[in-house]
Design a protein around this motif. Structure first.
Motif, PDB file in Angstrom:
ATOM      1  N   ALA A 122     -36.534 -28.027 -88.768  1.00 61.98           N
ATOM      2  CA  ALA A 122     -37.569 -27.655 -87.983  1.00 61.98           C
ATOM      3  C   ALA A 122     -38.142 -29.007 -87.251  1.00 61.98           C
ATOM      4  CB  ALA A 122     -38.978 -27.436 -89.092  1.00 61.98           C
ATOM      5  N   TYR A 176     -43.589 -25.138 -91.917  1.00 65.10           N
ATOM      6  CA  TYR A 176     -44.284 -25.199 -90.941  1.00 65.10           C
ATOM      7  C   TYR A 176     -44.790 -26.701 -90.560  1.00 65.10           C
ATOM      8  CZ  TYR A 176     -47.865 -23.796 -87.388  1.00 65.10           C
ATOM      9  OH  TYR A 176     -49.088 -23.750 -86.436  1.00 65.10           O
ATOM     10  N   ARG A 212     -42.613 -25.740 -84.392  1.00 66.64           N
ATOM     11  CA  ARG A 212     -41.544 -26.368 -85.526  1.00 66.64           C
ATOM     12  C   ARG A 212     -41.851 -25.610 -86.726  1.00 66.64           C
ATOM     13  NH1 ARG A 212     -43.321 -32.421 -85.124  1.00 66.64           N
ATOM     14  NH2 ARG A 212     -45.525 -31.599 -84.901  1.00 66.64           N
ATOM     15  N   TYR A 213     -41.020 -24.583 -87.107  1.00 65.39           N
ATOM     16  CA  TYR A 213     -40.671 -23.740 -88.318  1.00 65.39           C
ATOM     17  C   TYR A 213     -39.423 -23.514 -88.635  1.00 65.39           C
ATOM     18  CZ  TYR A 213     -41.123 -19.252 -86.143  1.00 65.39           C
ATOM     19  OH  TYR A 213     -40.942 -18.040 -85.292  1.00 65.39           O
TER      20      TYR A 213
END
Lengths: 182, 283
Positions: free
Chosen positions: B23, B146, B277-278
């Motif tokens: 991520a 996450y 962003r995960y």
């Protein structure tokens, strides 16, 4: 894009010339400080103590980098939200700072302090920390090492991009964006 | 006792570290394509340039292993644990924190967590991570990491509406909050909207919503239509990429609705920045 090349520290003539919406490329020295460093510098200014840098004409970059990987001068290094530094704007301007680079809107009080002292507010590309790190040649901790990612840094930059948000004549790019392009 | 699947928490720790790594340096597939498409729709040069910088940032992050953003986030971990699983070894909390700590150190990520909200000493490890567990059927463990930056998290909001409010009023609220947030959360946004439930659940659903999948369409046509209408409206506000102006204020809107009380209608917003962003994995 029509880029204006600027030296940092910033001279008075350049600050007067800039208008909201101008895109600039800084080369020279930027000083990095965020929340806690501002709190300390402001206290030092109020107490009349010696500062870790000569603030006159300087450009302050609101930023807290990620750690430098081996072989790189700095990690990712994009701007942080500027509004958190609003309470310190007046003292910093009074000490002679002529420019601030961050992201996001400033308070009416901070804008007025900057306008009154002839300081310009710039935004750089928020969230583009990897991209911006490529424009930073060197980084050195100059004060407040105990603050970790919030320590005060001196950067040497080349063609570091920023957009004029608040000029010293009352212009505001964020307001223009909503009015003209909405 | 039926067959129970044993999973050592050691494996969970390793998986969470790997997900932090995925991520931190690359956005999920499809995000860069969204920005390329947006660039084609912008007439304003600064907006086109800004979208180009965002795409170039992703490319540099991927190739040079620099984090997408210097704010490497609070680490939020969703664990969906099958009820036929038995976790063995150190506690789940300890395993997840260890995975996060090791990853942030190894990958040169910024540690942004303070131990106490008022005294504010940095833990120096980016832990504790923020864990949400669900017990689900089956013998698998689903893990989603996450990463959420502070600047966009600070724009989160919740409003408890009257149940008789019109959808237009809800749309007005969402639009007003996105305009008010303006440049601060680093648009174009991935906007998560939690509607219904209790106040706390609405906020959690707003978080979960943005993890649904880039390019996914809401399975309920009513909500799919509402997502499109909100997206269209946000892109008419003028905020634009990083608030510099333009028609690319939001990249996607994801709604997660939940049953609620007869007297309540919570609406919670999770404004995610352009760097989504995960990463997910099923054990």
């Amino acid at each position: 894009m029509n880029w204006i090349a600027l030296r940092a520290p910033l001279d008075e003539g350049s600050a007067v010339m800039l208008r909201a919406g101008d895109s600039v490329l800084f080369s020279g020295t930027l000083y990095v400080a965020r929340d806690k460093a501002h709190e300390r510098i402001t206290s030092m200014i109020e107490e009349g103590a010696n500062l870790p840098f000569d603030p006159r004409g300087q450009v302050i970059y609101f930023m807290g980098p990620s750690p430098a990987p081996p072989g790189k001068p700095i990690g990712s290094a994009g701007p942080t939200s500027s509004y958190r530094m609003d309470p310190f704007a007046e003292a910093m301007c009074r000490a002679g700072v002529r420019g601030f680079i961050g992201k996001g809107r400033r308070s009416p009080e901070a804008r007025e302090a900057m306008r009154a002292h002839g300081a310009v507010y710039f935004a750089s590309f928020g969230g583009a920390g990897a991209y911006l790190s490529k424009r930073i040649r060197s980084s050195m901790v100059i004060a407040f090492d105990d603050l970790g990612p919030e320590a005060m840094l001196k950067l040497e930059v080349a063609d570091f991009p920023a957009i004029v948000i608040n000029d010293i004549h009352g212009g505001d790019l964020y307001e223009d964006a909503l009015r003209e392009r909405g | 006792m039926g067959n129970r699947r044993l999973i050592p928490t050691e494996i969970v720790a390793g998986a969470v570290g790997e997900l932090v790594e995925r991520a931190s340096f690359a956005m999920p597939p499809g995000v860069e394509e969204i920005y390329e498409a947006m660039r084609g729709r912008e007439r304003f040069e600064m907006a086109r340039h800004t979208l180009g910088v965002i795409v170039e940032n992703a490319s540099i992050a991927r190739k040079e292993r620099l984090p997408l953003c210097q704010d490497c986030g609070a680490t939020i971990v969703f664990c969906d644990i099958g009820q036929d699983v038995s976790l063995e070894g150190e506690s789940l909390r300890d395993a997840l924190d260890r995975g996060v700590l090791e990853a942030y150190e190894r990958l040169y990520l910024r540690k942004s967590i303070v131990a106490d909200p008022l005294t504010r000493a940095n833990t120096g490890t980016n832990t504790p991570c923020f864990i949400h567990t669900d017990i689900v059927s089956g013998d698998r463990v689903g893990i989603t990491v996450y990463l959420k930056g502070g600047g966009s998290e600070n724009m989160s909001c919740l409003r408890m509406f009257r149940p008789t409010v019109s959808i237009d009023e809800i749309m007005d609220y969402i639009t007003e909050r996105v305009v008010e947030a303006g440049p601060n959360p680093c648009p174009p946004l991935f906007l998560g909207v939690g509607i219904g439930g209790t106040a706390d659940l609405a906020m959690l659903n707003a978080k979960r919503a943005v993890l649904r999948g880039v390019g996914s369409v809401h399975p309920d046509p009513f909500y799919a239509g509402l997502e499109s209408r909100i997206l269209e409206r946000l892109n008419k506000t003028g905020v634009g990429p990083l608030g510099f102006g333009g028609v690319s204020t939001a990249a996607a809107v994801y709604i997660e609705a939940a049953p609620t009380h007869i007297a309540t209608l919570p609406v919670a917003l999770n404004l995610n920045c352009h760097s989504l962003r995960y990463a997910k994995r099923v054990l």
